[in-house]
Enzyme design. Structure first.
Site, short mmCIF file in Angstrom:
data_model
loop_
_atom_site.label_atom_id
_atom_site.label_comp_id
_atom_site.label_asym_id
_atom_site.label_seq_id
_atom_site.Cartn_x
_atom_site.Cartn_y
_atom_site.Cartn_z
N TYR A 123 45.21 -50.37 -16.64
CA TYR A 123 45.83 -48.97 -17.42
C TYR A 123 47.29 -49.07 -17.69
CZ TYR A 123 45.81 -43.80 -18.06
OH TYR A 123 46.09 -42.58 -18.57
N GLN A 140 57.31 -52.21 -38.73
CA GLN A 140 56.91 -53.24 -39.51
C GLN A 140 56.27 -52.61 -40.80
OE1 GLN A 140 55.39 -56.74 -37.80
NE2 GLN A 140 54.17 -57.33 -39.46
O1 LIG Z 1 40.75 -37.87 -3.15
C1 LIG Z 1 41.77 -38.31 -3.31
C2 LIG Z 1 42.15 -38.64 -4.65
C3 LIG Z 1 43.60 -38.98 -4.74
N1 LIG Z 1 44.32 -38.85 -3.77
C4 LIG Z 1 45.84 -39.31 -3.79
O2 LIG Z 1 46.38 -38.20 -4.86
C5 LIG Z 1 47.41 -38.63 -5.62
C6 LIG Z 1 46.95 -38.39 -6.98
O3 LIG Z 1 45.70 -39.35 -7.46
P1 LIG Z 1 45.22 -39.01 -8.63
O4 LIG Z 1 43.73 -40.16 -8.58
O5 LIG Z 1 44.68 -37.81 -8.89
O6 LIG Z 1 45.97 -39.43 -9.83
P2 LIG Z 1 47.30 -40.56 -9.89
O7 LIG Z 1 48.45 -39.91 -9.92
O8 LIG Z 1 47.15 -41.75 -8.93
O9 LIG Z 1 47.02 -41.33 -11.39
C7 LIG Z 1 47.06 -40.53 -12.42
O10 LIG Z 1 48.44 -40.32 -12.94
C8 LIG Z 1 48.63 -39.96 -14.21
C9 LIG Z 1 47.65 -40.04 -15.31
O11 LIG Z 1 48.07 -40.70 -16.30
C10 LIG Z 1 46.55 -40.73 -14.86
O12 LIG Z 1 45.56 -39.84 -15.39
C11 LIG Z 1 46.08 -40.95 -13.55
O13 LIG Z 1 45.95 -42.37 -13.67
C12 LIG Z 1 47.42 -40.31 -5.04
O14 LIG Z 1 48.38 -40.35 -4.28
C13 LIG Z 1 46.07 -40.55 -4.60
O15 LIG Z 1 46.07 -41.76 -3.72
C14 LIG Z 1 43.74 -38.25 -2.46
O16 LIG Z 1 44.86 -38.24 -1.62
N2 LIG Z 1 42.65 -38.13 -2.20
#
Ligand SMILES: O=c1ccn([C@@H]2O[C@H](COP(=O)(O)OP(=O)(O)O[C@H]3OC[C@@H](O)[C@H](O)[C@H]3O)[C@@H](O)[C@H]2O)c(=O)[nH]1
Length: 312
Positions: A123, A140
């Protein structure tokens, strides 16, 4: 559509759902095409919002090759379409181009800190090369491009199984299940409400800014604070459960939105709690809908062959 534009929605329904747009079906300015942008598309348009690609980490990691194809071949196809018909193309890029950032908050001139072979690379690197492709076509071929670096966004019509933190926490809180925090919960994010993002995308598309622009809400919280906030808003007695840390999880993230403010006159206006309450309301209704509309396959009655009476 309400401004009189004819809108063609192109979706392969990998993570999208027809239910999300069903209220537009039949509207004279609306058309829905079931198509995958990895295949060429021949239509006549003057603006392309290239939003294709799964965006939730579990979804984009599910089939990394497909994620790469969507962001590379899919982007080439959309740029080719833009070139052929003389359309302007807006790429939905991401805060993930900054990786696990060493600069905080992240402004557009930061080049990022991305692991090119990690689980998020399909991604992160896919979007980075998609940006590169946009500027190659601009230089271009003279294609007009706009690049939005979208930070964490949430709102109604997210999929129940999206897997991102907002929908996970809300559903867990509503169902009395533990809220799953990955790692210590000290990592930070800043969440914007979907209508703010849509306004930002439209403003960027119609601006004369061809360089990348961050679109996000700069109000930063730790994930643990966020879990507690959602629990309180739902009024849930759920516990908070700490699970192992996700690999390459960015430790802090917050957009610097000076450029969007200055050049687009845009900034988020929906307060976090107001947006969360709308999302909570939506997911409550979704759970009710699911409970009332479960498709329970009924076993077919065995077909009994009419026996022939044998006459000897
Ligand atoms: O159940 C969960 C899900 C996620 N998390 C945490 O919460 C944070 C946010 O996680 P998310 O999965 O919601 O999203 P992320 O920030 O990792 O990625 C997102 O970032 C920006 C966008 O461009 C993307 O759509 C997406 O990849 C992370 O630190 C993750 O580890 C939890 O603690 N518990």
């Amino acid at each position: 559509m309400m401004d009189g534009h004819e809108v063609t929605v192109v979706d392969n329904f990998f993570t999208g759902r027809k239910r999300n747009v069903e209220h537009w079906i039949g509207h004279e300015n609306f058309e829905l095409i079931n198509h995958d942008v990895v295949e060429p598309l021949y239509i006549e348009v003057d603006q392309i919002y290239h939003l294709a690609s799964p965006a939730s980490p579990p979804n984009y990691m599910y089939n990394p090759i497909k994620t790469l194809k969507t962001n590379t071949i899919g982007t080439l196809n959309m740029l080719g379409l833009a070139k052929r018909v003389g359309a302007r193309l807006l790429l939905a890029s991401t805060s993930e181009v900054y990786g696990d950032p060493e600069v905080h908050p992240q402004s557009e001139d930061y080049w990022g800190h991305v692991n090119p072979i990690g689980p998020r690379a399909c991604y992160d690197e896919g979007k980075r090369v998609a940006e590169t492709m946009c500027y190659a076509y601009m230089k271009q071929e003279g294609v007009e491009v706009r690049v939005a670096r979208i930070f964490n966004t949430f709102g109604p019509r997210m999929h129940m199984n999206d897997g991102r933190v907002v929908s996970n926490f809300i559903l867990q809180a509503l169902q009395g299940e533990p809220l799953t925090v990955y790692g210590s919960g000290s990592q930070t994010r800043a969440f914007q409400y979907v209508s703010d993002l849509v306004n930002g995308l439209v403003a960027l598309m119609n601006s004369n800014v061809s360089s990348p622009v961050n679109l996000g809400n700069p109000e930063e919280h730790t994930i643990l604070e966020f879990a507690q906030l959602i629990k309180n808003l739902v009024g849930s007695g759920s516990e908070i459960q700490f699970l192992s840390e996700a690999q390459d999880d960015p430790q802090k993230r917050k957009p610097d939105i000076k450029k969007a403010k200055l050049m687009l006159g845009w900034e988020p206006v929906v307060p976090l709690e107001e947006g969360l309450n709308k999302a909570i309301h939506y997911f409550r209704k979704e759970l009710e809908y699911q409970a009332n509309n479960q498709y329970i396959p009924k076993p077919k009655p065995a077909r009994i062959k009419k026996g022939r009476t044998r006459h000897n």
